[in-house]
Design a protein around this motif. Structure first.
Motif, mmCIF file in Angstrom:
data_model
loop_
_atom_site.group_PDB
_atom_site.id
_atom_site.type_symbol
_atom_site.label_atom_id
_atom_site.label_comp_id
_atom_site.label_asym_id
_atom_site.label_seq_id
_atom_site.Cartn_x
_atom_site.Cartn_y
_atom_site.Cartn_z
ATOM 1 N N UNK B 53 -40.677 2.799 -85.089
ATOM 2 C CA UNK B 53 -40.629 2.215 -83.461
ATOM 3 C C UNK B 53 -41.874 2.938 -83.264
ATOM 4 N N UNK B 54 -42.146 4.866 -82.903
ATOM 5 C CA UNK B 54 -42.461 5.892 -82.853
ATOM 6 C C UNK B 54 -43.966 5.528 -82.795
ATOM 7 N N UNK B 55 -44.193 4.828 -84.394
ATOM 8 C CA UNK B 55 -45.554 4.916 -84.401
ATOM 9 C C UNK B 55 -46.044 3.431 -83.516
ATOM 10 N N UNK B 56 -45.598 2.527 -83.823
ATOM 11 C CA UNK B 56 -45.620 1.085 -82.512
ATOM 12 C C UNK B 56 -46.038 1.410 -81.011
ATOM 13 N N UNK B 57 -45.285 2.652 -81.010
ATOM 14 C CA UNK B 57 -45.668 3.340 -79.245
ATOM 15 C C UNK B 57 -46.870 3.505 -78.767
ATOM 16 N N UNK B 58 -46.728 4.621 -79.934
ATOM 17 C CA UNK B 58 -47.772 5.850 -79.587
ATOM 18 C C UNK B 58 -49.670 5.286 -79.996
ATOM 19 N N UNK B 59 -49.554 4.070 -80.648
ATOM 20 C CA UNK B 59 -50.382 3.378 -81.148
ATOM 21 C C UNK B 59 -50.386 1.969 -81.030
ATOM 22 N N UNK B 60 -50.712 1.465 -79.376
ATOM 23 C CA UNK B 60 -50.710 0.095 -78.477
ATOM 24 C C UNK B 60 -51.671 -0.578 -79.722
ATOM 25 N N UNK B 61 -52.722 -0.246 -79.832
ATOM 26 C CA UNK B 61 -53.931 -1.127 -80.829
ATOM 27 C C UNK B 61 -53.206 -1.614 -81.663
ATOM 28 N N UNK B 62 -52.282 -1.254 -82.512
ATOM 29 C CA UNK B 62 -51.627 -1.324 -83.764
ATOM 30 C C UNK B 62 -51.084 -3.262 -83.253
ATOM 31 N N UNK B 63 -50.633 -3.715 -82.033
ATOM 32 C CA UNK B 63 -49.974 -4.403 -81.735
ATOM 33 C C UNK B 63 -50.598 -5.927 -81.684
ATOM 34 N N UNK B 64 -50.330 -6.851 -82.315
ATOM 35 C CA UNK B 64 -48.854 -7.314 -82.942
ATOM 36 C C UNK B 64 -48.107 -7.250 -84.198
ATOM 37 N N UNK B 66 -48.008 -4.519 -85.822
ATOM 38 C CA UNK B 66 -47.152 -3.354 -85.611
ATOM 39 C C UNK B 66 -45.673 -3.894 -85.660
ATOM 40 N N UNK B 67 -45.892 -4.378 -84.731
ATOM 41 C CA UNK B 67 -44.517 -5.236 -84.055
ATOM 42 C C UNK B 67 -43.458 -5.255 -84.956
ATOM 43 N N UNK B 68 -44.890 -6.857 -85.629
ATOM 44 C CA UNK B 68 -44.045 -7.351 -87.030
ATOM 45 C C UNK B 68 -43.782 -5.969 -88.310
ATOM 46 N N UNK B 69 -44.003 -5.009 -88.285
ATOM 47 C CA UNK B 69 -43.682 -4.131 -88.719
ATOM 48 C C UNK B 69 -42.753 -3.798 -88.767
ATOM 49 N N UNK B 70 -42.121 -2.950 -87.661
ATOM 50 C CA UNK B 70 -41.861 -2.105 -87.649
ATOM 51 C C UNK B 70 -40.274 -2.890 -87.455
ATOM 52 N N UNK B 71 -40.091 -3.949 -87.088
ATOM 53 C CA UNK B 71 -39.444 -5.027 -87.207
ATOM 54 C C UNK B 71 -38.840 -5.150 -88.824
ATOM 55 N N UNK B 72 -39.866 -5.260 -89.522
ATOM 56 C CA UNK B 72 -40.048 -5.476 -90.677
ATOM 57 C C UNK B 72 -39.143 -4.029 -91.735
#
Lengths: 501, 178
Positions: B53-64, B66-72
């Motif tokens: 989740x930290x990676x998703x927060x600090x790398x906003x350009x990874x969305x969406x 990033x969210x799928x990955x972090x959720x997984x």
């Protein structure tokens, strides 16, 4: 044999070692920094390059001086049936290796060693890490004296251990005449070189050039990848021609490199049997000598590939009990020999093998489905998505991994066999080639049975048996057979009175 | 080709009469070990979830994605904790006259047997969490390398000590007989 008293005196390595140390450092410098050196040579005005070179040579010079001082402080000697090494520049350290713990003493000579008539002695020990010992340069006679002294001691110990009588029986040191099992002629060497795995070399060269491009990129700021991309996307007639020339050239280069490597490594290979041990000597520039005691042999493997089969040759590996954690390859490798020579070797190491009556067990065909899904379907879907997303026509070709996986899975299942005899176990396999791995059941150390939910649904398990020199793993085996095999192996190992090593 | 249902065709010994390791009565591990497993799995899960989740927060350009990955990753981490706890009930060991067996795994089952005459040495260890719960871990080493070392966790220190002494004595005896 009367042990020479001077072995007890602390002594330095041969003074010739200084030269070897110098060369060793030169080689390390060249190997570590050759891309930098190359760039500095090409482009001497580059300021960054000069600074790096100066720093690098400074470090090299300091470590060189250090190692020369270290040489003068390095002594080895024998004391209380231990091989001792005293060393250290700032802090004195003494390393004692008891003779009982020494597994093997191997000599290695590269071209310089040969020229100076010295050898590098490698002493391998059982168990504990960091206790192996290497003497860089010892006069050949002295090294042989040392080896004989230690081996004689070990043999004496063994005799004492076997006859635990109150008196010590006289220790006969039988100098058995070595029997030459095989010698590779230049013609054999060519066959081996031609039939080696060229794809592997190609991959290494490819990786090497990518690494080089990276280095140049960082040091000089040349955009190698960009250049490459421009040329490849241009797809002009010239680009096409260049590709057409480059691919065969690439194949020829990898072919030549493997051939040269094989010749250098295995030049004049001789495989000997000396009483109770086996010895392989080979190499053109670096003369390598590796030996294994017969009792330590755990696994014997012979492999052939489609190319090797054309010449009727096999590669043979003999694995010995070794500390697995050391990650050091201590197997004897015979890169090419004919079927008769494989049979002859097996006959001398495991004479009962020729009377063995094996029962074959196959792998359940469900393994094919698993392999196709894991190595074919999933990668193909990922590649397909990638190709669709990037709209890259060429990338669609990668989905060919799917039919390839079907073919390979099918071939794999068709050839895989587990063969069991009351004394032996063979694992056979190979997709395009053939490989066989033989172990003696009483040398097995432990048995494992694994099963996944999918396997259990079909009444299948994976059987793993481990020896001190390697394992046999056989997945998708009938559960009943696997259990019987396990119970039999345990029974056999537990009632065995022979020592496994 | 008809499947072969017998191990050998040249039956020298009565294969059916061999002691069957499948019939072994498994001794379960200490119940406190289940808690230890939950705690250590939860710690790892915490690190994984926080990191993803930290990676998703600090790398906003990874969305969406990033969210799928972090959720997984979160799901996988939770699954790991649950699996670790449940798998406890399938762990156990058994000792026979001449060998020791350790069984583990809920979905992916595994069973390792080491004959006493192949044991090199044993050691007892306590992790930080183990110590809080008064548990020990017994490892039995063979010459077959790391993957064959038999590790029995979740033992009371006294039991572990007793087991160790028994194994080493049996090993000594079997080697003397050789």
């Amino acid at each position: 044999m009367e042990p020479s008293s001077h072995l007890y005196q602390p002594q330095r390595q041969s003074p010739k070692a200084v030269l070897l140390i110098l060369l060793k450092y030169l080689r390390i410098i060249v190997r570590q920094m050759w891309p930098i050196l190359l760039i500095v040579l090409i482009n001497p005005t580059n300021g960054k390059g000069i600074i790096i070179t100066v720093i690098a040579f400074g470090i090299a010079l300091i470590s060189l001086i250090y190692s020369l001082v270290a040489y003068t402080r390095y002594y080895f000697f024998i004391e209380n049936n231990e091989l001792c090494v005293r060393s250290g520049v700032f802090r004195k350290t003494v390393l004692n290796v008891p003779f009982d713990r020494i597994q093997s003493i191997d000599f290695k000579r590269n071209l310089v060693h040969q020229f100076l008539n010295v050898v590098s002695v490698q002493v391998d020990t059982a168990g504990s890490k960091g206790s192996e010992l290497e003497l860089d340069a010892i006069e050949l006679e002295r090294a042989e004296e040392l080896r004989e002294f230690i081996l004689a001691y070990k043999q004496a110990r063994k005799t004492v251990a076997t006859y635990s009588d109150t008196f010590l029986p006289p220790i006969p040191i039988v100098q058995e005449t070595p029997e030459l099992i095989l010698a590779l002629s230049p013609k054999d060497l060519m066959k081996i070189g031609i039939s080696e795995n060229h794809l592997r070399t190609a991959a290494i060269i490819f990786a090497f050039f990518l690494g080089l491009a990276d280095d140049i990129d960082q040091l000089l700021g040349w955009d190698v990848y960009g250049q490459l991309e421009n040329t490849t996307t241009a797809m002009s007639l010239f680009g096409l021609l260049a590709t057409l020339v480059a691919i065969p050239l690439f194949i020829v280069i990898s072919f030549t490199i493997t051939l040269i490597r094989t010749v250098l490594k295995y030049y004049g290979l001789k495989f000997w049997r000396e009483g109770k041990s086996y010895k392989v000597v080979s190499g053109l520039f670096t003369r390598n000598e590796k030996s294994i005691q017969k009792s330590k042999i755990q696994v014997i493997r012979w492999v052939t590939s489609p190319l090797k089969r054309l010449f009727g040759i096999y590669q043979m590996n003999i694995y010995q009990a070794a500390n697995v954690d050391q990650n050091k390859d201590k197997s004897l490798v015979i890169p090419g020999c004919y079927k008769e020579q494989v049979d002859h070797t097996l006959d001398t190491i495991v004479p009962e093998f020729k009377h063995a009556v094996f029962t074959s067990h196959r792998m359940h065909p469900a393994i094919v489905r698993l392999m196709v899904v894991v190595f074919g379907f999933i990668p193909a879907v990922l590649f397909g998505l990638m190709a669709w997303y990037n709209e890259g026509m060429m990338q669609w070709l990668l989905t060919l991994v799917f039919p390839l996986a079907i073919l390979m899975g099918y071939l794999y299942q068709r050839k895989r066999r587990l063969k069991i005899d009351p004394d032996f176990m063979i694992s056979e396999g190979g997709i395009f080639g053939n490989s066989s791995k033989l172990i003696e059941i009483y040398k097995i150390q432990s048995v494992q049975i694994h099963s996944s939910p999918m396997q259990r649904r079909r009444g299948l398990t994976s059987l793993h048996v481990y020896t001190a020199g390697g394992e046999i793993a056989f997945p998708y085996l009938n559960e009943k057979i696997a259990r019987q095999a396990r119970d039999y192996i345990l029974y056999r190992v537990e009632k065995e009175e022979k020592s496994w090593m | 080709m008809s499947p072969i249902n017998e191990l050998f065709t040249n039956d020298q010994i009565d294969l059916q009469g061999l002691p069957d390791a499948e019939q072994l009565e498994m001794i379960p591990l200490e119940p406190a070990y289940k808690t230890v497993r939950y705690i250590s799995a939860a710690l790892i899960a915490f690190v994984i979830i926080t990191a993803s989740w930290a990676i998703v927060m600090f790398q906003p350009d990874l969305a969406p994605y990033g969210y799928i990955g972090a959720g997984l990753m979160t799901l996988i981490a939770w699954w790991m904790v649950v699996y670790n706890g449940l798998a406890f009930h399938y762990m156990g060991y058994a000792i026979r006259e001449k060998d020791i067996t350790y069984k583990s795994g809920w979905l992916w089952k595994s069973m390792t047997t080491v004959p006493f005459n192949r044991v090199q040495h044993c050691d007892l260890r306590q992790g930080i969490i183990d110590r809080r719960f008064g548990l020990s871990k017994l490892t039995i080493y063979t010459a077959g390398g790391q993957s064959t070392d038999l590790m029995i966790p979740g033992l009371l220190p006294e039991t572990a000590e007793k087991l160790k002494t028994f194994i080493l004595r049996s090993t000594e005896q079997s080697i003397e007989n050789e």
